[in-house]
Structures are given as C-alpha cells and as structure tokens.
Design a protein around this motif. Structure first.
Motif, PDB file in Angstrom:
ATOM      1  N   ILE A   1      45.959  38.100  35.537  1.00 50.79           N
ATOM      2  CA  ILE A   1      46.023  39.328  36.121  1.00 50.79           C
ATOM      3  C   ILE A   1      47.377  39.697  36.849  1.00 50.79           C
ATOM      4  CG2 ILE A   1      43.564  39.435  36.210  1.00 50.79           C
ATOM      5  CD1 ILE A   1      43.728  38.864  38.888  1.00 50.79           C
ATOM      6  N   ARG A   2      47.946  40.897  36.695  1.00 47.90           N
ATOM      7  CA  ARG A   2      49.129  41.275  37.382  1.00 47.90           C
ATOM      8  C   ARG A   2      49.039  42.372  38.297  1.00 47.90           C
ATOM      9  NH1 ARG A   2      54.341  40.566  36.292  1.00 47.90           N
ATOM     10  NH2 ARG A   2      53.931  39.484  34.479  1.00 47.90           N
ATOM     11  N   CYS A   3      49.586  42.489  39.602  1.00 46.54           N
ATOM     12  CA  CYS A   3      49.577  43.570  40.490  1.00 46.54           C
ATOM     13  C   CYS A   3      50.606  44.517  39.982  1.00 46.54           C
ATOM     14  CB  CYS A   3      49.867  43.171  41.875  1.00 46.54           C
ATOM     15  SG  CYS A   3      49.437  44.263  43.078  1.00 46.54           S
ATOM     16  N   ASN A   4      50.139  45.586  39.532  1.00 45.79           N
ATOM     17  CA  ASN A   4      50.890  46.771  38.798  1.00 45.79           C
ATOM     18  C   ASN A   4      51.617  47.761  39.631  1.00 45.79           C
ATOM     19  OD1 ASN A   4      50.700  45.796  36.137  1.00 45.79           O
ATOM     20  ND2 ASN A   4      48.587  46.729  36.397  1.00 45.79           N
ATOM     21  N   SER A   5      51.822  47.459  41.051  1.00 45.22           N
ATOM     22  CA  SER A   5      52.298  48.551  41.990  1.00 45.22           C
ATOM     23  C   SER A   5      53.964  48.295  41.883  1.00 45.22           C
ATOM     24  CB  SER A   5      51.843  48.122  43.648  1.00 45.22           C
ATOM     25  OG  SER A   5      52.618  48.919  44.403  1.00 45.22           O
ATOM     26  N   ALA A   6      54.665  49.452  42.164  1.00 38.61           N
ATOM     27  CA  ALA A   6      55.863  49.338  41.961  1.00 38.61           C
ATOM     28  C   ALA A   6      56.577  49.025  43.325  1.00 38.61           C
ATOM     29  CB  ALA A   6      56.301  51.092  41.796  1.00 38.61           C
ATOM     30  N   SER A   7      55.619  48.661  44.217  1.00 38.93           N
ATOM     31  CA  SER A   7      56.206  48.181  45.683  1.00 38.93           C
ATOM     32  C   SER A   7      56.429  46.790  45.473  1.00 38.93           C
ATOM     33  CB  SER A   7      55.326  48.739  46.712  1.00 38.93           C
ATOM     34  OG  SER A   7      54.967  49.931  46.970  1.00 38.93           O
ATOM     35  N   VAL A   8      55.701  46.014  44.336  1.00 39.87           N
ATOM     36  CA  VAL A   8      55.837  44.796  44.403  1.00 39.87           C
ATOM     37  C   VAL A   8      57.228  44.140  44.165  1.00 39.87           C
ATOM     38  CG1 VAL A   8      54.999  42.573  43.191  1.00 39.87           C
ATOM     39  CG2 VAL A   8      53.629  44.432  43.362  1.00 39.87           C
ATOM     40  N   GLY A   9      57.730  43.079  44.903  1.00 42.70           N
ATOM     41  CA  GLY A   9      58.985  42.538  44.766  1.00 42.70           C
ATOM     42  C   GLY A   9      60.054  42.996  45.714  1.00 42.70           C
ATOM     43  N   LEU A  10      59.868  44.136  46.240  1.00 47.21           N
ATOM     44  CA  LEU A  10      60.972  44.785  47.156  1.00 47.21           C
ATOM     45  C   LEU A  10      61.076  43.929  48.402  1.00 47.21           C
ATOM     46  CD1 LEU A  10      59.926  48.875  46.786  1.00 47.21           C
ATOM     47  CD2 LEU A  10      61.657  47.308  45.499  1.00 47.21           C
ATOM     48  N   GLU A  11      62.117  44.067  48.903  1.00 44.57           N
ATOM     49  CA  GLU A  11      62.561  43.207  49.986  1.00 44.57           C
ATOM     50  C   GLU A  11      61.448  43.584  51.127  1.00 44.57           C
ATOM     51  OE1 GLU A  11      66.299  42.133  53.268  1.00 44.57           O
ATOM     52  OE2 GLU A  11      66.402  43.799  51.533  1.00 44.57           O
ATOM     53  N   GLY A  12      60.914  42.418  51.766  1.00 50.54           N
ATOM     54  CA  GLY A  12      60.069  42.717  52.941  1.00 50.54           C
ATOM     55  C   GLY A  12      58.528  42.878  52.670  1.00 50.54           C
ATOM     56  N   ASN A  13      58.581  42.931  51.303  1.00 49.54           N
ATOM     57  CA  ASN A  13      56.943  43.232  50.882  1.00 49.54           C
ATOM     58  C   ASN A  13      56.282  42.032  50.434  1.00 49.54           C
ATOM     59  OD1 ASN A  13      57.610  46.004  51.351  1.00 49.54           O
ATOM     60  ND2 ASN A  13      57.562  46.650  49.084  1.00 49.54           N
ATOM     61  N   PHE A  14      55.119  41.725  50.651  1.00 52.67           N
ATOM     62  CA  PHE A  14      54.170  40.624  50.101  1.00 52.67           C
ATOM     63  C   PHE A  14      52.798  41.009  49.642  1.00 52.67           C
ATOM     64  CE2 PHE A  14      53.270  41.356  54.288  1.00 52.67           C
ATOM     65  CZ  PHE A  14      51.811  41.203  54.682  1.00 52.67           C
ATOM     66  N   VAL A  15      52.285  40.390  48.757  1.00 55.52           N
ATOM     67  CA  VAL A  15      51.042  40.608  48.152  1.00 55.52           C
ATOM     68  C   VAL A  15      50.015  39.771  48.508  1.00 55.52           C
ATOM     69  CG1 VAL A  15      49.975  40.628  45.693  1.00 55.52           C
ATOM     70  CG2 VAL A  15      52.296  40.969  45.967  1.00 55.52           C
ATOM     71  N   ARG A  16      48.740  40.224  48.681  1.00 56.03           N
ATOM     72  CA  ARG A  16      47.473  39.591  49.129  1.00 56.03           C
ATOM     73  C   ARG A  16      46.525  40.077  47.885  1.00 56.03           C
ATOM     74  NH1 ARG A  16      46.146  40.878  55.518  1.00 56.03           N
ATOM     75  NH2 ARG A  16      47.836  39.807  56.336  1.00 56.03           N
ATOM     76  N   TRP A  17      46.033  38.676  47.574  1.00 57.32           N
ATOM     77  CA  TRP A  17      44.777  38.984  46.679  1.00 57.32           C
ATOM     78  C   TRP A  17      43.465  38.644  47.103  1.00 57.32           C
ATOM     79  CZ3 TRP A  17      45.352  40.550  41.578  1.00 57.32           C
ATOM     80  CH2 TRP A  17      46.739  40.609  41.167  1.00 57.32           C
ATOM     81  N   TYR A  18      42.545  39.636  46.782  1.00 56.45           N
ATOM     82  CA  TYR A  18      41.092  39.683  47.292  1.00 56.45           C
ATOM     83  C   TYR A  18      40.472  39.493  45.963  1.00 56.45           C
ATOM     84  CZ  TYR A  18      42.731  41.190  51.800  1.00 56.45           C
ATOM     85  OH  TYR A  18      43.463  41.071  53.056  1.00 56.45           O
ATOM     86  N   GLN A  19      38.938  38.965  46.166  1.00 56.44           N
ATOM     87  CA  GLN A  19      37.970  38.807  45.152  1.00 56.44           C
ATOM     88  C   GLN A  19      36.586  39.019  45.580  1.00 56.44           C
ATOM     89  OE1 GLN A  19      38.583  34.418  44.122  1.00 56.44           O
ATOM     90  NE2 GLN A  19      37.955  33.689  45.747  1.00 56.44           N
ATOM     91  N   GLU A  20      35.811  39.632  44.743  1.00 54.31           N
ATOM     92  CA  GLU A  20      34.398  39.742  45.068  1.00 54.31           C
ATOM     93  C   GLU A  20      33.512  38.835  44.510  1.00 54.31           C
ATOM     94  OE1 GLU A  20      33.008  43.574  44.013  1.00 54.31           O
ATOM     95  OE2 GLU A  20      33.944  44.694  45.572  1.00 54.31           O
ATOM     96  N   LEU A  21      32.826  38.265  45.208  1.00 53.05           N
ATOM     97  CA  LEU A  21      31.619  37.180  45.075  1.00 53.05           C
ATOM     98  C   LEU A  21      30.303  37.881  44.621  1.00 53.05           C
ATOM     99  CD1 LEU A  21      30.825  34.325  44.427  1.00 53.05           C
ATOM    100  CD2 LEU A  21      30.228  34.157  47.228  1.00 53.05           C
ATOM    101  N   HIS A  22      29.814  37.768  43.315  1.00 54.26           N
ATOM    102  CA  HIS A  22      28.588  38.143  42.910  1.00 54.26           C
ATOM    103  C   HIS A  22      27.677  37.345  43.551  1.00 54.26           C
ATOM    104  CE1 HIS A  22      30.058  41.309  39.678  1.00 54.26           C
ATOM    105  NE2 HIS A  22      30.548  41.361  40.823  1.00 54.26           N
ATOM    106  N   PRO A  23      26.272  37.762  43.729  1.00 54.71           N
ATOM    107  CA  PRO A  23      25.729  39.064  43.780  1.00 54.71           C
ATOM    108  C   PRO A  23      26.177  40.056  45.126  1.00 54.71           C
ATOM    109  CG  PRO A  23      24.037  37.530  44.291  1.00 54.71           C
ATOM    110  CD  PRO A  23      25.077  36.649  44.255  1.00 54.71           C
ATOM    111  N   ASP A  24      26.808  39.172  45.982  1.00 52.83           N
ATOM    112  CA  ASP A  24      26.908  40.227  47.550  1.00 52.83           C
ATOM    113  C   ASP A  24      27.922  40.991  47.366  1.00 52.83           C
ATOM    114  OD1 ASP A  24      25.116  38.041  48.499  1.00 52.83           O
ATOM    115  OD2 ASP A  24      26.792  36.590  49.067  1.00 52.83           O
TER     116      ASP A  24
END
Length: 533
Positions: free
Chosen positions: A142-165
């Motif tokens: 899976i890829r984060c498709n934001s144009a802001s990815v990779g720009l200086e000073g930016n970082f990525v956080r990934w979250y996930q959802e656990l079923h059934p909560d």
C-alpha cells in the motif's frame, strides 16, 4: 505450522491489547464536522478537551435549563444531540486549531458508564480513498498517494483499524523509525521509500483490513488517505423444498472461518454436526456448507463469517414440485414458463445451475440490475409475467434451470389463502415453516435438453462436397450404370447354385423352388442396399 499459528494468535491478542490502551485516532478535513461519539441509553453526556492548563468543559447535556459556555473559539460551533436514547455532541466548521485530545463521559444512574478518549487531527486535505488488492500469497503493498510525501520536513504516520472494534491505532511513524511501533510486528510489516510504501504480510492484513496514511509537518496535518480492503459482505436468499440437497458457498481462509446456523456453530476445526457439514470445494479456499437433506429445521439464517467479509444466506422452504423437461434444438429459441396467472404481488426469479447443486441468478422481474452471465448477454429475456426466453441455443445451454415465485409482501399474507394443489398438510407443519411458504409461493425446476437434430455437417467441422452441374450429372450417370452391372452379376452368381440343385433332385417340391427364388431376390436387394449405404 503449530508454531506459526500460535505466533499469529499471540500477535493478534497483543495488537488488540495495545489498541485498547491508546486514544482513538480520528481524522477530518478542514471545514467539515465531527460527532464526539454517542452515548447509547445514557442519562446524559459530558465532553472535555485537553488544554495546557488542564481539561476544558465543552458541553454537559444534563444542564438542559442552563446554557453551555464552551471556550471562546468553539462558541457557536457546538451542537448537542437531544435524543434521550442517542446522546452526542457535534462540532461544526472544524479548523486546524481544533486538533487535539477530546474525552467524553456517558453517565447513567449518577455513574460514569463509559469513558472514551480520542485524538482529533484536522488536516488541510483528504486524498480520495483507495482499495487494497492482495497478491497470490494474501499479502499486499500500500502506498500513501499524497503529493506532500517526500517534501523536506514532512513525515508519514500509518494507522490501522482493528476489527471488530474499528479503532484506529498507530502502526508506524517515519519521523521516529521505519520499523513498526510494536516490535512483535517486525517481519509482518516492512516500510520502504521513507515510509511512503508499506509491504504487509497476510497475517496482519487478515486482522487489519483498513489503513490510514497521514502526512504531517511538525504538528500540522497536511493530508490523510483511507486505504482499505473492499467490503465483501453480502446477503442472499436460497429457496429449497424438503428432501433436497443444498450447498451454501463460501470462500476464505479456512483457519479463521466459521458458519453460524439455526442448528448451531460449525467451523473448520469441527466441520460436521448431525445434519450438515463443511466440505472443501474444487477451489482450495472454498469451504461450502452442505445440507444433505433439507427439513423444516433448516429454515432460517446462515452466516459464513471470516475476518474480511461475511456472507449471509436466508434459507426459505418452498412447496414440493415435480421436475419438468424441455427439449429444443441448437440455434433455436426456447421459452421456459414458471407459473401462469401471477398477480402483481408476485416476484419471479430465474436461476441456472453452474455446477452440482450450485445456481446463479439470470433474471428477476423486480430487479433490472441483475448481472447477466457473459454467455447469456443479449440472448436472454424475462417478461413481466416471468416467462424466460433464451435465443440462439447452444449445447452449453443444456442444464437445469430453476424459477422461484416470491411473495413480496409477506407481512400482509396468510397461509390460509393458499390452495395450491401442490401443497399438502406437511407443508404447514409449524408456524416457522408457514412463514417460509408465505415467502416462497412456488419453486419449479426445468431441465433443458438440447437436441442433436439441430447439428449440421458444418457444426461438426465437415466441409460438404459441392460438384459442378456437368460433373455431377456425369458422376451420377456412371454410378447408376455401375450399380446395374453389379446387381446383374450378383443375381447370376447366386442363381447358378440353385439351378444345379434342381437338376440333382427333381423330386423337390415347388415350395422349395419358390423359397430359392425368394432368397435370390432378397439377396439382390440386400446387396443393393449395402452398396447404396
């Protein structure tokens, strides 16, 4: 194998425990609104917001006669839901400054019945959601498709959802590390391209079907995107008569699959009870539920439950019917009738068999959106009365067809109104079964036989011989002359022994002479017929 399964189970329990300890992450786009959760059946709700100097009271629904006085930046943007069975607080016109931690309390009988905390990120942009497509091993990238990815000073956080909560928890923070937050997930999740791309093992994907990537710069949320496995849940109706065999299909990972039935639960570890069982089909991931002999007890709801989907079958019993047969030739059109004289409250569905005890729908008088199988597109037509017409018949059309007449308004129907001659006292053995009969007015099976009389030499791949007129007449004349010569020779050869026999024995009766003559005549005719054949 046992060690792997134990590791997967341990990982699942650990992730569930961690998710229950963290605030729920909530993502919203600038200018939208949010409901700070709901309190079901509570007396009142109280909502707070974290601030540097402590918590700020945002609203209290118990003070119905007193105005709420939220902080100045929220005044005029907070709405309280007054429904006593569904209490909640809305914040409208969100801005980036609304990002923070919020807590709600659900009060009942002067006691906090539920305490829930969530962290809100108000982002500048929401990227369009994207579906996840798995590979042959059950994993994915899976890829984060934001144009802001990779720009200086930016970082990525990934979250996930656990079923059934359905609770979002932090998976990875590229500003800290490219390894998962939970060490036990190393080997199941791999980050690439500075966190913009994640490689997920099937074990993680089976338990976490939904992900969010968030691009931040400092404390400012620039964008977020929802990346998810498509919901494969669906519901179907199945119509059967007593004594029939029924197959309910389900495809998934058998290790995490179970069936909920009116007669109890069945799963892959205990795949059988006294009236039904799970049987692996032709495909490795097929775990169909087999009901060998339908009875009154089998009427009801069946659910195939897997981590990523759920299929629900509603099984209805229908009056007994006799099998009809229809014969047609290849290339012709055929019409299959379900039941004459149907009123406006009846709905007709047509199915055809695709393999043993498995059917697919090919027509519905009340649903034009039914997807017609590719080989029938443009060849099948269903009238309002339920008459099914198939044109340009092919040998592949030879199979079993089934029509079902359904009562659309079951609640307004009474089984006493039914006088169908196919019904008997056994059809109404109990109240539950009577409701099924009210739903299913009629089920008719029709076997369509494609006759071979419609085949031609062209169908069989034989190119016919087409001589010219002159050649044709010459060949025909030559064959006729040769035929006459052959017949004369055969008669002479056959007749000579009989004449010799008559010279040796003059006392033979006239009956013997006539027998010999008849024999010669028959021999000539047989030879003639053999030659022509």
């Amino acid at each position: 194998m046992t060690c792997i399964k134990f590791t997967e189970l341990l990982l699942f329990l650990l992730l569930k425990q961690v998710s229950s300890q963290e605030p729920e992450t909530v993502l919203r786009e600038n200018g939208t609104s949010i409901v700070m959760g709901y309190c079901f059946g509570a007396d009142y709700i109280v909502v707070y917001r974290s601030a540097p100097d402590g918590e700020q009271l945002l609203g209290n629904s118990s003070k119905k006669n007193l105005p709420n006085t939220p902080p100045a930046d929220l005044q005029g943007r907070i709405l309280m839901n007054e429904d006593e069975n569904l209490l909640g607080m809305h914040i409208i016109g969100l801005t980036e400054l609304d990002s923070g931690i919020y807590r709600r309390e659900c009060w009942q009988n002067h006691t906090v019945a539920k305490n829930h905390t969530e962290q809100l990120f108000v982002c500048k942009e929401e990227i369009s959601p994207e579906e996840i497509h798995t590979n042959n091993e059950g994993g994915t990238e899976i890829r984060c498709n934001s144009a802001s990815v990779g720009l200086e000073g930016n970082f990525v956080r990934w979250y996930q959802e656990l079923h059934p909560d359905y609770k979002s928890t932090l998976l990875l923070d590229s500003s800290v590390s490219l390894e998962p937050v939970i060490k036990e997930m190393q080997g199941f999740v791999e980050a690439r391209e500075n966190g913009a791309l994640l490689v997920l093992h099937k074990t993680v994907l089976q338990n976490f079907p939904q992900y969010y990537c968030v691009v931040l710069k400092g404390k400012t949320c620039l964008s977020f995107q929802n990346i998810y496995l498509p919901d494969r849940s669906e519901s179907k109706e199945v119509f059967a008569s007593k004594g029939e065999r029924v197959v309910l299909n389900c495809t998934g990972n058998g290790e995490h699959l179970q069936w909920e039935t009116p007669l109890g639960q069945i799963n892959s570890s205990s795949p059988r009870n006294n009236q039904m069982y799970i049987s692996a089909g032709r495909e490795p991931a097929s775990f169909s539920l087999i009901i060998p002999v339908i009875s009154d007890k089998h009427s009801g709801t069946y659910s195939c439950i897997a981590p990523l989907f759920e299929i629900e079958y509603s099984l209805f019993l229908c009056p007994q019917n006799t099998l009809l047969k229809k014969v047609a030739s290849k290339g012709e059109n055929v019409s299959l009738e379900c039941s004459p004289g149907l009123d406006n409250h009846k709905r007709v569905q047509w199915y055809r068999s695709v393999q043993q005890e498995t059917y697919e729908i090919i027509g519905d008088t009340n649903d034009e959106s039914v997807i017609i199988p590719n080989d029938l597109k443009g060849r099948v037509k269903l009238s309002d009365s339920g008459l099914l017409t198939i044109s340009g018949l092919d040998i592949k059309d030879e199979r079993m067809y089934k029509c079902v007449v359904i009562n659309e308004f079951v609640d307004n129907l009474n089984t006493e109104d039914y006088n169908d001659e196919d019904m008997n006292e056994d059809d109404f053995s109990d109240e539950e079964h009577s409701n099924d009969i009210a739903r299913c007015h009629l089920k008719q099976d029709v076997f369509l036989n494609i006759s071979n009389t419609g085949f031609t030499k062209k169908d069989l791949g034989v190119k016919p011989y087409e001589p010219s007129n002159v050649t044709g007449h010459a060949v025909a004349g030559g064959l006729l002359g040769l035929l006459v010569v052959v017949v004369i020779v055969i008669v002479i050869v056959k007749k000579k022994p009989c004449a010799t026999n008559r010279n040796k024995d003059n006392e033979q009766s006239s009956e013997r002479d006539r027998g010999c003559t008849d024999k010669l005549k028959q021999s000539g005719e047989d030879e003639n017929e053999h030659f022509l054949g």
